[in-house]
Enzyme design. Structure first.
Site, PDB file in Angstrom:
ATOM      1  N   GLY A  17       0.805  -1.222   0.000  1.00 14.30           N
ATOM      2  CA  GLY A  17       0.000   0.000   0.000  1.00 14.30           C
ATOM      3  C   GLY A  17       0.830   1.260   0.000  1.00 14.30           C
ATOM      4  O   GLY A  17       0.473   2.252  -0.645  1.00 14.30           O
ATOM      5  N   ASP A  18       1.943   1.240   0.711  1.00 17.86           N
ATOM      6  CA  ASP A  18       2.845   2.389   0.729  1.00 17.86           C
ATOM      7  C   ASP A  18       3.309   2.700  -0.685  1.00 17.86           C
ATOM      8  O   ASP A  18       3.318   3.858  -1.119  1.00 17.86           O
ATOM      9  CB  ASP A  18       4.029   2.089   1.645  1.00 17.86           C
ATOM     10  CG  ASP A  18       5.053   3.219   1.690  1.00 17.86           C
ATOM     11  OD1 ASP A  18       4.648   4.372   1.907  1.00 17.86           O
ATOM     12  OD2 ASP A  18       6.245   2.931   1.496  1.00 17.86           O
TER      13      ASP A  18
END
Length: 136
Positions: A17-18
């Site tokens: 997700g980062d």
């Protein structure tokens, strides 16, 4: 190969997700006219720091922006046991930001590119318009 996001821990979802969220911020920085590396990094932290992400996810929850499934994924990310520690914030803020990133990882793994873009742009708008307090 299909990955079952339900079998992944929250840390793995946050790791992905980062990487999913950050390109939206980088492009936004360029579109705002920042071109020097130090300025790019400094201004990007208003969107990607643990404090910023924690404030954004709290606002998402307050405004019911997330689906029930996304809230569940957020909680899984927030509650995941991490063996790394927060560098510039407290443990709770770090864990909440991990949950924020987990949502983007889940959306990527489930092929929800339009939802990723919608949430990323929502986040950018919140920061740009000063709706998120407690950032940096």
């Amino acid at each position: 190969m299909t990955v079952d996001y339900q079998q992944l821990n929250g840390i793995a979802l946050a790791y992905l997700g980062d990487a999913v969220y950050e390109p939206f911020i980088r492009q936004h920085m360029i579109e705002l006219g920042f071109t020097k590396a130090t300025k790019l990094h400094h201004h990007a932290t208003h969107y990607v720091s643990a404090k910023a992400q924690a404030a954004l996810i709290e606002r998402m929850q307050a405004e019911n922006v997330l689906t029930d499934t996304e809230v569940d994924v957020f909680k899984r990310g927030r509650n995941a046991k991490s063996h790394t520690s927060a560098k510039h914030t407290d443990v709770l803020t770090y864990r909440v930001s991990t949950g924020f990133e987990a949502v983007f990882g889940y959306l990527q793994l489930t092929g929800q590119t339009e939802r990723i873009a919608a949430l990323a742009h929502w986040c950018i708008e919140q920061v740009d318009e000063g709706r998120v307090s407690n950032v940096n």
